[in-house]
Design a protein around this motif. Structure first.
Motif, mmCIF file in Angstrom:
data_model
loop_
_atom_site.group_PDB
_atom_site.id
_atom_site.type_symbol
_atom_site.label_atom_id
_atom_site.label_comp_id
_atom_site.label_asym_id
_atom_site.label_seq_id
_atom_site.Cartn_x
_atom_site.Cartn_y
_atom_site.Cartn_z
ATOM 1 N N THR A 2 22.723 5.369 14.881
ATOM 2 C CA THR A 2 23.687 6.429 15.163
ATOM 3 C C THR A 2 22.998 7.782 15.005
ATOM 4 O O THR A 2 21.960 7.880 14.345
ATOM 5 C CB THR A 2 24.895 6.370 14.205
ATOM 6 O OG1 THR A 2 24.427 6.583 12.866
ATOM 7 C CG2 THR A 2 25.603 5.035 14.293
ATOM 8 N N PRO A 3 23.543 8.836 15.607
ATOM 9 C CA PRO A 3 22.934 10.157 15.466
ATOM 10 C C PRO A 3 22.829 10.567 13.996
ATOM 11 O O PRO A 3 23.719 10.285 13.193
ATOM 12 C CB PRO A 3 23.918 11.067 16.222
ATOM 13 C CG PRO A 3 24.592 10.168 17.204
ATOM 14 C CD PRO A 3 24.719 8.852 16.506
ATOM 15 N N ASN A 4 21.723 11.206 13.654
ATOM 16 C CA ASN A 4 21.466 11.728 12.302
ATOM 17 C C ASN A 4 21.197 10.636 11.271
ATOM 18 O O ASN A 4 21.038 10.932 10.084
ATOM 19 C CB ASN A 4 22.617 12.611 11.815
ATOM 20 C CG ASN A 4 22.886 13.774 12.743
ATOM 21 O OD1 ASN A 4 21.989 14.251 13.432
ATOM 22 N ND2 ASN A 4 24.133 14.228 12.784
ATOM 23 N N HIS A 5 21.180 9.368 11.700
ATOM 24 C CA HIS A 5 20.902 8.262 10.781
ATOM 25 C C HIS A 5 19.972 7.276 11.483
ATOM 26 O O HIS A 5 20.270 6.087 11.585
ATOM 27 C CB HIS A 5 22.199 7.581 10.347
ATOM 28 C CG HIS A 5 23.133 8.489 9.622
ATOM 29 N ND1 HIS A 5 23.072 8.713 8.268
ATOM 30 C CD2 HIS A 5 24.146 9.275 10.083
ATOM 31 C CE1 HIS A 5 24.005 9.581 7.916
ATOM 32 N NE2 HIS A 5 24.673 9.932 9.002
ATOM 33 N N PHE A 6 18.853 7.777 11.953
ATOM 34 C CA PHE A 6 17.936 6.995 12.774
ATOM 35 C C PHE A 6 16.915 6.272 11.906
ATOM 36 O O PHE A 6 16.225 6.875 11.089
ATOM 37 C CB PHE A 6 17.215 7.902 13.773
ATOM 38 C CG PHE A 6 16.350 7.159 14.743
ATOM 39 C CD1 PHE A 6 16.899 6.602 15.882
ATOM 40 C CD2 PHE A 6 14.985 6.998 14.512
ATOM 41 C CE1 PHE A 6 16.101 5.908 16.788
ATOM 42 C CE2 PHE A 6 14.188 6.304 15.411
ATOM 43 C CZ PHE A 6 14.750 5.753 16.551
ATOM 44 N N ASP A 7 16.844 4.961 12.068
ATOM 45 C CA ASP A 7 15.872 4.140 11.354
ATOM 46 C C ASP A 7 14.747 3.783 12.321
ATOM 47 O O ASP A 7 14.953 2.996 13.249
ATOM 48 C CB ASP A 7 16.550 2.875 10.827
ATOM 49 C CG ASP A 7 15.593 1.962 10.068
ATOM 50 O OD1 ASP A 7 14.397 2.300 9.970
ATOM 51 O OD2 ASP A 7 16.045 0.911 9.576
ATOM 52 N N THR A 23 18.146 2.250 20.781
ATOM 53 C CA THR A 23 19.209 3.092 21.332
ATOM 54 C C THR A 23 20.030 3.747 20.220
ATOM 55 O O THR A 23 20.047 3.279 19.078
ATOM 56 C CB THR A 23 20.138 2.271 22.233
ATOM 57 O OG1 THR A 23 20.620 1.139 21.493
ATOM 58 C CG2 THR A 23 19.398 1.784 23.463
ATOM 59 N N THR A 24 20.720 4.818 20.572
ATOM 60 C CA THR A 24 21.558 5.557 19.627
ATOM 61 C C THR A 24 22.975 5.621 20.176
ATOM 62 O O THR A 24 23.198 6.141 21.274
ATOM 63 C CB THR A 24 21.018 6.981 19.410
ATOM 64 O OG1 THR A 24 19.695 6.899 18.874
ATOM 65 C CG2 THR A 24 21.900 7.763 18.451
ATOM 66 N N VAL A 25 23.924 5.081 19.427
ATOM 67 C CA VAL A 25 25.317 5.017 19.878
ATOM 68 C C VAL A 25 26.234 5.337 18.702
ATOM 69 O O VAL A 25 26.082 4.769 17.614
ATOM 70 C CB VAL A 25 25.676 3.610 20.413
ATOM 71 C CG1 VAL A 25 27.148 3.542 20.818
ATOM 72 C CG2 VAL A 25 24.785 3.235 21.588
ATOM 73 N N GLN A 26 27.192 6.225 18.912
ATOM 74 C CA GLN A 26 28.161 6.516 17.858
ATOM 75 C C GLN A 26 29.192 5.399 17.740
ATOM 76 O O GLN A 26 29.561 4.750 18.718
ATOM 77 C CB GLN A 26 28.875 7.836 18.139
ATOM 78 C CG GLN A 26 28.005 9.060 17.877
ATOM 79 C CD GLN A 26 28.787 10.349 18.004
ATOM 80 O OE1 GLN A 26 29.280 10.669 19.077
ATOM 81 N NE2 GLN A 26 28.906 11.086 16.909
ATOM 82 N N ARG A 27 29.647 5.176 16.511
ATOM 83 C CA ARG A 27 30.784 4.295 16.271
ATOM 84 C C ARG A 27 32.050 5.118 16.476
ATOM 85 O O ARG A 27 32.021 6.354 16.408
ATOM 86 C CB ARG A 27 30.738 3.714 14.867
ATOM 87 C CG ARG A 27 29.764 2.535 14.685
ATOM 88 C CD ARG A 27 28.369 2.791 15.181
ATOM 89 N NE ARG A 27 27.466 1.672 14.899
ATOM 90 C CZ ARG A 27 26.313 1.498 15.516
ATOM 91 N NH1 ARG A 27 25.917 2.337 16.466
ATOM 92 N NH2 ARG A 27 25.542 0.475 15.200
ATOM 93 N N VAL A 28 33.171 4.450 16.723
ATOM 94 C CA VAL A 28 34.422 5.147 17.034
ATOM 95 C C VAL A 28 35.552 4.592 16.178
ATOM 96 O O VAL A 28 35.675 3.373 16.016
ATOM 97 C CB VAL A 28 34.792 4.990 18.525
ATOM 98 C CG1 VAL A 28 36.074 5.762 18.841
ATOM 99 C CG2 VAL A 28 33.653 5.459 19.423
ATOM 100 N N ILE A 29 36.365 5.483 15.630
ATOM 101 C CA ILE A 29 37.611 5.107 14.960
ATOM 102 C C ILE A 29 38.752 5.448 15.916
ATOM 103 O O ILE A 29 38.929 6.611 16.285
ATOM 104 C CB ILE A 29 37.795 5.848 13.634
ATOM 105 C CG1 ILE A 29 36.607 5.595 12.698
ATOM 106 C CG2 ILE A 29 39.103 5.431 12.965
ATOM 107 C CD1 ILE A 29 36.609 6.479 11.465
ATOM 108 N N ALA A 30 39.503 4.437 16.319
ATOM 109 C CA ALA A 30 40.646 4.661 17.205
ATOM 110 C C ALA A 30 41.931 4.590 16.396
ATOM 111 O O ALA A 30 42.074 3.756 15.500
ATOM 112 C CB ALA A 30 40.680 3.621 18.316
#
Length: 494
Positions: free
Chosen positions: A150-155, A162-169
């Motif tokens: 995820t952005p700002n937490h790259f290992d 790839t970099t993908v945000q998680r989503v709270i719906a």
């Protein structure tokens, strides 16, 4: 970075420049029906061309099967991070299983990873006015998203680059929906979310690399965030050293899956992974939900009476998932089982608290047909699944002194990734005052809904209810004072 997307049921999108939650018109939305159940479901939408034999997979290795279901998930044997994103549906049904309506969650809002069995738990907000769940800001048919950074937490050691945000719906009782992209659970998945006191409380796991950088360690377990804000804050940090054991791999003791709030107290479960302790935990002090300001110092402790043995030596075979409190002294725990269909704890455990200590009364299994294969139209018989336990649950206490529990089943099969097995929604009614297995012998599960070929069922919850008029008026007055600017309607690209 702050980002907020909101979708109105008519299909329009609105983007807000602020990180605060807005109230939107729901003139075209379909309101939920009080008393109904809502079940989260996903459908595999890939085709042969989604994956081509021999192609390099994001998590490593070359594909050994094309994108056709069900063989596509054989690719997990060469790529342990393998997954394919798929759309989310919310099926609203009566408690007898009759279908009321199907809500198609826009894939431009969020998707799920089809074979990820721990995703898409549904939870009612503390005020019962909305439902929340988690997914990914990714189109359908993308590969290995559930193990992306995820952005700002790259290992940098994560094989999935790839970099993908998680989503709270968040689906409200009137049918409107809002979503918040968050940067939590990098390298793994968010499992559940609950909205309470203006915060989202989420559980999940992080990390998919060979290293353990601090940004991943702090990105796992219980997280707290505000609607509209992408960065989250880790709540507490459980370690097996609290129970006298040698320290595990950093962060992996907090690999939580299920959660519930009861009496303003947050409870979570851990039931998988080789690290930590598979058991039920209390997060914070009784009667006080964590806040962002006290998150770092919030204690996470094993609930008194529940197992304290290490997962790697889990002789008790305890694999807790969903939770439902019938009252302060009665707790139902869904146990996923060990995958054999012979686990004595697999099914629905009933726990009672006596003199401050919880005790296991019995485990309900009748009617689950544990370990017995069942056929699914279109699925090869070699891949026929069998129920091995339960995952997410919800329940209600009835006026006649019984408790009705609704649960999604776990499975085992000949498939490489059994998370893609078509499973079931089941129900059972238990006498609240029973405390022995002899008393409960006549109680039996019944099937309310079965996933079809290419489908999986994930979460279950009761439908949210519309606030009383006085509550709505107060909410609108509060929003009026926030000074929101003009909403620009545009279709958001994920």
């Amino acid at each position: 970075m702050k980002s907020k997307k909101s979708w109105i049921a008519a299909g329009r999108f609105a983007t807000i420049s602020t990180g605060m939650l807005g109230v939107f018109s729901a003139a075209h939305a379909q309101p939920f029906v009080p008393g109904d159940l809502v079940v989260s479901r996903s459908v595999y939408m890939g085709s042969a061309s989604t994956v081509v034999v021999g192609q390099n997979l994001p998590g490593g290795g070359q594909a050994i099967a094309n994108g056709s279901y069900p063989n596509v998930f054989a690719n997990e044997s060469v790529d342990s991070s393998f997954g394919v994103t798929s759309p989310i549906f919310l099926d609203e049904i009566k408690t007898n299983g009759a279908l009321d309506k199907v809500i198609a969650v826009p894939d431009s809002l969020l998707t799920t990873s089809f074979p990820s069995k721990s995703e898409l738990a549904l939870n009612l907000s503390q005020d019962h006015h909305s439902l929340t769940f988690m997914g990914y800001a990714s189109p359908i048919n993308h590969l290995d998203v559930s193990n992306s950074n995820t952005p700002n937490h790259f290992d940098p050691t994560n094989p999935v680059g790839t970099t993908v945000q998680r989503v709270i719906a968040q689906y409200n009782a009137n049918g409107s929906v809002s979503a918040t992209n968050v940067n939590s659970y990098s390298g793994n998945n968010g499992r559940a979310a609950i909205y309470a006191n203006g915060n989202y409380y989420t559980v999940g796991n992080a990390g998919n690399g060979s290293g353990s950088p601090s940004q991943i360690v702090d990105n796992t377990g219980v997280q707290i965030s505000k609607p509209g804000q992408s960065e989250t804050t880790m709540v507490g940090n459980y370690s097996v050293t609290q129970n006298g054991y040698k320290a595990d791999k950093p962060g992996k003791d907090n690999n939580f899956r299920g959660e519930t709030i009861f009496n303003n107290t947050l409870y979570v479960t851990k039931g998988s992974g080789s690290n930590g302790i598979d058991t039920v935990y209390q997060v914070g002090n009784a009667g006080s939900l964590p806040t962002i300001s006290n998150a770092a110092n919030t204690p996470i402790t094993i609930v008194t009476g529940f197992p304290t043995g290490l997962a790697k030596t889990n002789t008790a075979k305890f694999a807790p998932f969903g939770l439902f409190f019938a009252n302060s002294d009665t707790l139902y725990v869904a146990d996923e089982g060990d995958g054999t269909g012979t686990d004595a704890n697999a099914g629905l455990e009933k726990w009672s608290k006596v003199n401050g200590v919880w005790h296991l009364d019995y485990t309900l299994q009748n009617g689950l047909n544990l370990g017995v294969q069942y056929s699914v139209n279109g699925l090869p018989t070699t891949l026929d699944p069998a129920t091995t336990g339960l995952r997410n649950i919800t329940g209600r206490v009835n006026s006649d002194g019984t408790v009705s529990i609704y649960a999604v089943t776990s499975t085992a099969s000949g498939a490489t990734d059994q998370g893609a097995d078509p499973n079931k929604l089941v129900s059972i009614t238990d006498q609240l005052n029973y405390t022995t297995s002899a008393q409960s012998l006549s109680e039996q599960f019944s099937i309310l809904k079965s996933a079809s070929y290419g489908e999986v069922l994930r979460g279950v919850a009761f439908a949210p209810t519309v606030p009383e008029p006085s509550s709505i008026a107060a909410l609108l007055m509060g929003v009026a004072g926030l000074g929101f600017g003009v909403l620009k309607r545009r279709r958001s690209q994920v």
